[in-house]
Design a protein around this motif. Structure first.
Motif, PDB file in Angstrom:
ATOM      1  N   TYR A  41      -5.956   7.858  11.603  1.00 12.57           N
ATOM      2  CA  TYR A  41      -5.407   6.504  11.731  1.00 12.57           C
ATOM      3  C   TYR A  41      -6.471   5.464  11.379  1.00 12.57           C
ATOM      4  CZ  TYR A  41      -3.539   2.254  13.825  1.00 12.57           C
ATOM      5  OH  TYR A  41      -3.123   0.960  14.021  1.00 12.57           O
ATOM      6  N   ARG A  42      -7.655   5.602  11.937  1.00 15.87           N
ATOM      7  CA  ARG A  42      -8.719   4.628  11.656  1.00 15.87           C
ATOM      8  C   ARG A  42      -9.110   4.639  10.191  1.00 15.87           C
ATOM      9  NH1 ARG A  42     -10.501   6.434  16.851  1.00 15.87           N
ATOM     10  NH2 ARG A  42     -11.767   8.056  15.857  1.00 15.87           N
ATOM     11  N   ARG A  43      -9.093   5.817   9.575  1.00 15.89           N
ATOM     12  CA  ARG A  43      -9.472   5.894   8.162  1.00 15.89           C
ATOM     13  C   ARG A  43      -8.459   5.178   7.278  1.00 15.89           C
ATOM     14  NH1 ARG A  43      -8.198   8.177   3.619  1.00 15.89           N
ATOM     15  NH2 ARG A  43      -6.378   9.202   4.533  1.00 15.89           N
ATOM     16  N   LEU A  44      -7.176   5.473   7.482  1.00 15.68           N
ATOM     17  CA  LEU A  44      -6.143   4.923   6.602  1.00 15.68           C
ATOM     18  C   LEU A  44      -5.838   3.467   6.913  1.00 15.68           C
ATOM     19  CD1 LEU A  44      -4.222   5.532   4.304  1.00 15.68           C
ATOM     20  CD2 LEU A  44      -2.549   6.305   5.979  1.00 15.68           C
ATOM     21  N   PHE A  45      -5.752   3.138   8.198  1.00 15.32           N
ATOM     22  CA  PHE A  45      -5.377   1.780   8.575  1.00 15.32           C
ATOM     23  C   PHE A  45      -6.553   0.819   8.515  1.00 15.32           C
ATOM     24  CE2 PHE A  45      -1.629   3.831   9.463  1.00 15.32           C
ATOM     25  CZ  PHE A  45      -0.656   3.031  10.037  1.00 15.32           C
ATOM     26  N   GLY A  46      -7.733   1.316   8.183  1.00 14.15           N
ATOM     27  CA  GLY A  46      -8.850   0.412   7.930  1.00 14.15           C
ATOM     28  C   GLY A  46      -8.752  -0.274   6.580  1.00 14.15           C
ATOM     29  N   GLN A  47      -7.850   0.238   5.715  1.00 14.53           N
ATOM     30  CA  GLN A  47      -7.620  -0.367   4.401  1.00 14.53           C
ATOM     31  C   GLN A  47      -6.444  -1.331   4.485  1.00 14.53           C
ATOM     32  OE1 GLN A  47      -7.135   2.802   1.469  1.00 14.53           O
ATOM     33  NE2 GLN A  47      -8.157   4.222   2.852  1.00 14.53           N
ATOM     34  N   ALA A  48      -6.460  -2.325   3.630  1.00 14.52           N
ATOM     35  CA  ALA A  48      -5.369  -3.311   3.612  1.00 14.52           C
ATOM     36  C   ALA A  48      -4.084  -2.662   3.094  1.00 14.52           C
ATOM     37  CB  ALA A  48      -5.745  -4.493   2.727  1.00 14.52           C
ATOM     38  N   PRO A  49      -2.928  -3.051   3.613  1.00 15.85           N
ATOM     39  CA  PRO A  49      -1.657  -2.519   3.096  1.00 15.85           C
ATOM     40  C   PRO A  49      -1.412  -2.969   1.670  1.00 15.85           C
ATOM     41  CG  PRO A  49      -1.254  -4.319   4.631  1.00 15.85           C
ATOM     42  CD  PRO A  49      -2.726  -4.026   4.701  1.00 15.85           C
ATOM     43  N   GLU A  50      -0.582  -2.226   0.969  1.00 12.55           N
ATOM     44  CA  GLU A  50      -0.281  -2.541  -0.424  1.00 12.55           C
ATOM     45  C   GLU A  50       0.540  -3.831  -0.515  1.00 12.55           C
ATOM     46  OE1 GLU A  50      -1.495  -1.119  -2.983  1.00 12.55           O
ATOM     47  OE2 GLU A  50      -2.506   0.447  -1.825  1.00 12.55           O
ATOM     48  N   PRO A  51       0.174  -4.745  -1.422  1.00 15.82           N
ATOM     49  CA  PRO A  51       0.956  -5.987  -1.581  1.00 15.82           C
ATOM     50  C   PRO A  51       2.420  -5.729  -1.911  1.00 15.82           C
ATOM     51  CG  PRO A  51      -1.158  -6.164  -2.711  1.00 15.82           C
ATOM     52  CD  PRO A  51      -1.024  -4.733  -2.280  1.00 15.82           C
ATOM     53  N   SER A  52       2.693  -4.686  -2.692  1.00 20.27           N
ATOM     54  CA  SER A  52       4.084  -4.393  -3.042  1.00 20.27           C
ATOM     55  C   SER A  52       4.879  -3.977  -1.811  1.00 20.27           C
ATOM     56  CB  SER A  52       4.139  -3.288  -4.097  1.00 20.27           C
ATOM     57  OG  SER A  52       3.494  -2.103  -3.635  1.00 20.27           O
ATOM     58  N   HIS A  53       4.233  -3.288  -0.863  1.00 20.24           N
ATOM     59  CA  HIS A  53       4.915  -2.903   0.369  1.00 20.24           C
ATOM     60  C   HIS A  53       5.234  -4.142   1.211  1.00 20.24           C
ATOM     61  CE1 HIS A  53       3.114   1.436   0.229  1.00 20.24           C
ATOM     62  NE2 HIS A  53       3.970   1.192  -0.734  1.00 20.24           N
ATOM     63  N   ILE A  54       4.274  -5.056   1.302  1.00 18.87           N
ATOM     64  CA  ILE A  54       4.478  -6.279   2.083  1.00 18.87           C
ATOM     65  C   ILE A  54       5.679  -7.046   1.535  1.00 18.87           C
ATOM     66  CG2 ILE A  54       3.446  -8.489   2.756  1.00 18.87           C
ATOM     67  CD1 ILE A  54       0.725  -7.127   2.622  1.00 18.87           C
ATOM     68  N   HIS A  55       5.769  -7.116   0.220  1.00 18.13           N
ATOM     69  CA  HIS A  55       6.891  -7.818  -0.409  1.00 18.13           C
ATOM     70  C   HIS A  55       8.219  -7.183  -0.017  1.00 18.13           C
ATOM     71  CE1 HIS A  55       9.011 -10.055  -3.587  1.00 18.13           C
ATOM     72  NE2 HIS A  55       9.663  -8.915  -3.798  1.00 18.13           N
ATOM     73  N   LEU A  56       8.266  -5.859   0.003  1.00 16.04           N
ATOM     74  CA  LEU A  56       9.506  -5.170   0.356  1.00 16.04           C
ATOM     75  C   LEU A  56       9.867  -5.376   1.823  1.00 16.04           C
ATOM     76  CD1 LEU A  56       8.979  -1.822  -1.591  1.00 16.04           C
ATOM     77  CD2 LEU A  56      10.657  -3.593  -2.107  1.00 16.04           C
ATOM     78  N   PHE A  57       8.877  -5.390   2.700  1.00 15.83           N
ATOM     79  CA  PHE A  57       9.168  -5.577   4.121  1.00 15.83           C
ATOM     80  C   PHE A  57       9.710  -6.982   4.393  1.00 15.83           C
ATOM     81  CE2 PHE A  57       5.518  -2.407   4.728  1.00 15.83           C
ATOM     82  CZ  PHE A  57       6.383  -1.345   4.573  1.00 15.83           C
ATOM     83  N   ARG A  58       9.261  -7.949   3.631  1.00 16.16           N
ATOM     84  CA  ARG A  58       9.722  -9.316   3.842  1.00 16.16           C
ATOM     85  C   ARG A  58      11.049  -9.611   3.157  1.00 16.16           C
ATOM     86  NH1 ARG A  58       3.970 -12.595   3.042  1.00 16.16           N
ATOM     87  NH2 ARG A  58       3.105 -12.100   5.098  1.00 16.16           N
ATOM     88  N   HIS A  59      11.339  -8.901   2.072  1.00 14.51           N
ATOM     89  CA  HIS A  59      12.519  -9.244   1.274  1.00 14.51           C
ATOM     90  C   HIS A  59      13.543  -8.124   1.167  1.00 14.51           C
ATOM     91  CE1 HIS A  59      10.665 -12.999  -0.123  1.00 14.51           C
ATOM     92  NE2 HIS A  59       9.554 -12.314  -0.212  1.00 14.51           N
ATOM     93  N   GLY A  60      13.214  -6.910   1.614  1.00 11.82           N
ATOM     94  CA  GLY A  60      14.143  -5.804   1.474  1.00 11.82           C
ATOM     95  C   GLY A  60      14.165  -5.236   0.069  1.00 11.82           C
ATOM     96  N   SER A  61      15.056  -4.294  -0.173  1.00 11.29           N
ATOM     97  CA  SER A  61      15.120  -3.647  -1.479  1.00 11.29           C
ATOM     98  C   SER A  61      15.867  -4.519  -2.479  1.00 11.29           C
ATOM     99  CB  SER A  61      15.832  -2.290  -1.352  1.00 11.29           C
ATOM    100  OG  SER A  61      17.175  -2.480  -0.946  1.00 11.29           O
ATOM    101  N   ALA A  62      15.724  -4.181  -3.749  1.00 18.77           N
ATOM    102  CA  ALA A  62      16.416  -4.935  -4.795  1.00 18.77           C
ATOM    103  C   ALA A  62      17.926  -4.740  -4.698  1.00 18.77           C
ATOM    104  CB  ALA A  62      15.913  -4.491  -6.173  1.00 18.77           C
ATOM    105  N   GLU A  63      18.360  -3.553  -4.238  1.00 18.97           N
ATOM    106  CA  GLU A  63      19.792  -3.280  -4.129  1.00 18.97           C
ATOM    107  C   GLU A  63      20.440  -4.059  -2.989  1.00 18.97           C
ATOM    108  OE1 GLU A  63      17.450  -1.089  -4.301  1.00 18.97           O
ATOM    109  OE2 GLU A  63      17.769   0.037  -6.160  1.00 18.97           O
ATOM    110  N   ASP A  64      19.729  -4.192  -1.875  1.00 20.66           N
ATOM    111  CA  ASP A  64      20.280  -4.868  -0.707  1.00 20.66           C
ATOM    112  C   ASP A  64      19.117  -5.357   0.155  1.00 20.66           C
ATOM    113  OD1 ASP A  64      21.514  -5.644   1.701  1.00 20.66           O
ATOM    114  OD2 ASP A  64      23.125  -4.181   1.423  1.00 20.66           O
ATOM    115  N   PRO A  65      18.954  -6.657   0.317  1.00 19.26           N
ATOM    116  CA  PRO A  65      17.816  -7.174   1.088  1.00 19.26           C
ATOM    117  C   PRO A  65      17.860  -6.826   2.565  1.00 19.26           C
ATOM    118  CG  PRO A  65      19.328  -8.948   0.512  1.00 19.26           C
ATOM    119  CD  PRO A  65      19.783  -7.739  -0.241  1.00 19.26           C
ATOM    120  N   ARG A  66      18.964  -6.264   3.043  1.00 17.94           N
ATOM    121  CA  ARG A  66      19.064  -5.855   4.446  1.00 17.94           C
ATOM    122  C   ARG A  66      18.602  -4.426   4.664  1.00 17.94           C
ATOM    123  NH1 ARG A  66      25.355  -7.234   4.515  1.00 17.94           N
ATOM    124  NH2 ARG A  66      25.073  -5.927   2.668  1.00 17.94           N
TER     125      ARG A  66
END
Length: 422
Positions: A208-233
């Motif tokens: 956990y410390r090894r992986l979560f010490g790195q910043a999350p992927e920007p593309s993942h952040i975008h998906l969490f805030r906006h949802g998928s292209a097929e359905d934002p929900r």
């Protein structure tokens, strides 16, 4: 400002945008017509983000923060839900949870109403404390639980650190690291995913410390805030979205009426394609990985360079954008700074075939999460996952027996790997 207020008064959509802009919160909400909430799915996995109304705070002291956490714990237990990650600050609450048998709205509604009632009584205030419309994302936990928890735990660092150091906030990150004991936060699911099912707590916390010490992927952040292209929900693969649609009886929204803004979705898709392409190179083309990883970057993909494999990355990104009606061919070409020919249907088909021969997989693998590998032990029992793995493995062996490397392709119209390309 006065003009902005006058226009907002006459347009609910502009008023929502004005409130978002003046509030300064991290959530980005669309000013397009809001989609109806999906019916709750029993034991579904949800990401919920609650925001305070303008000029109000959810907590103003450490004592209120502790009382809010106590209320949250009691609400989750009463409703039979489990919290897998959380972040609470003065103006926002982010939760990753698995709902119980009842509806999700019973959890969020009860929690918001009770906290606002107590808060207003203590401060001798009245009115709403939370925004009426909160962000709810139903996600496929086998694929997205780990990166979503990663994002939640990084919110304090993604935002201004000084604001949080001087304020009152709580994160389940300390629970995962073993710093605090809070039995109402479920950590074993994520930790076992990280260690492929290992039960050693020391090994789990180390990974956990090894992986979560790195910043999350920007593309993942975008998906969490906006949802998928097929359905934002929703957030998951095509099969997951289809199953949710069948269960709820709700079809995905008409893409033609809910096309995202070019600047909002195209960069997120391209960044994810780049990330997955480089990961596949490391796994299946190690002799090319070093050179291509330095070459396949966001700036180079958007440049006019025709060095291999940049034309392929552009064509495969454009294929997804066009197929899912996120952008037209002309918009995709304009984004990449190239002419329409570079993203033509013929060019896209050529690179799709070439990709399958190089990597032994369909191009769709570029738009699935690959950084964390296969997180869920449940996937071993998933017939769809088995069939897909067998298919990819068979394609990979077939491709390897015919083609020693991408550079050995004689039919490829591109010259040597270093300089040529369309």
């Amino acid at each position: 400002m006065q003009n902005r207020l006058r226009s907002a008064t006459g347009s609910p959509k502009e008023w929502i945008y004005f409130r978002e802009d003046s509030d300064g919160s991290c959530m980005e909400e669309s000013v397009m017509p809001r989609l109806a909430r999906l019916p709750s799915i029993p034991f579904g996995w949800y990401y919920v983000a609650l925001q305070s109304v303008t000029e109000r705070r959810i907590v103003t002291s450490q004592a209120e923060l502790e009382a809010l956490l106590k209320l949250l714990r009691a609400t989750l237990r009463e409703k039979g839900a489990r919290l897998h990650a959380g972040y609470v600050a003065e103006r926002e609450v982010h939760l990753v949870l698995q709902a119980g048998e009842g509806p999700l709205s019973a959890i969020t509604g009860s929690f918001q109403h009770e906290h606002a009632r107590v808060f207003n009584r203590i401060h001798d205030e009245h009115g709403s404390l939370f925004r009426l419309h909160h962000h709810v994302l139903l996600f496929q936990h086998q694929q997205w639980l780990v990166p979503l928890v990663h994002f939640i735990h990084w919110i304090p660092r993604l935002q201004a650190l000084d604001d949080h150091q001087s304020g009152h906030w709580w994160s389940s990150d300390a629970v995962y690291r073993g710093g605090t004991k809070q039995d109402w936060v479920t950590t074993n699911v994520v930790l076992r995913m990280l260690t492929r099912g290992a039960y050693s707590r020391q090994a789990q916390e180390k990974e956990y410390r090894r992986l979560f010490g790195q910043a999350p992927e920007p593309s993942h952040i975008h998906l969490f805030r906006h949802g998928s292209a097929e359905d934002p929900r929703l957030l998951g693969d095509a099969r997951f979205i289809a199953e949710v649609s069948r269960f709820t009886g709700r079809r995905s929204p008409d893409r033609a009426r809910h096309v995202r803004h070019q600047r909002g979705d195209i960069p997120g898709v391209v960044m994810q394609v780049i990330e997955q392409f480089n990961a596949l190179c490391d796994e299946r083309l190690p002799h090319q990985a070093g050179t291509w990883r330095r070459l396949v970057t966001y700036d180079d993909v958007r440049s006019r360079s025709r060095k291999r494999p940049l034309p392929m990355v552009r064509a495969l990104s454009a294929a997804y954008l066009i197929e899912h009606e996120i952008a037209t061919a002309a918009q995709a070409a304009r984004f990449f700074g190239s002419g329409p020919r570079s993203v033509s249907a013929r060019r896209r088909r050529f690179y799709e075939v070439l990709f399958r021969e190089w990597f032994g997989a369909r191009p769709e693998i570029l738009l699935s999460p690959g950084r964390y590998g296969d997180w869920s032990a449940e996937r071993a029992n998933d017939d769809h996952g088995k069939d897909l793995d067998a298919q990819l493995a068979g394609n990979s062996r077939s491709s390897a027996s015919v083609h020693e490397s991408p550079c050995s392709r004689r039919r490829d119209p591109n010259p040597a790997c270093g300089t040529g390309g369309r």
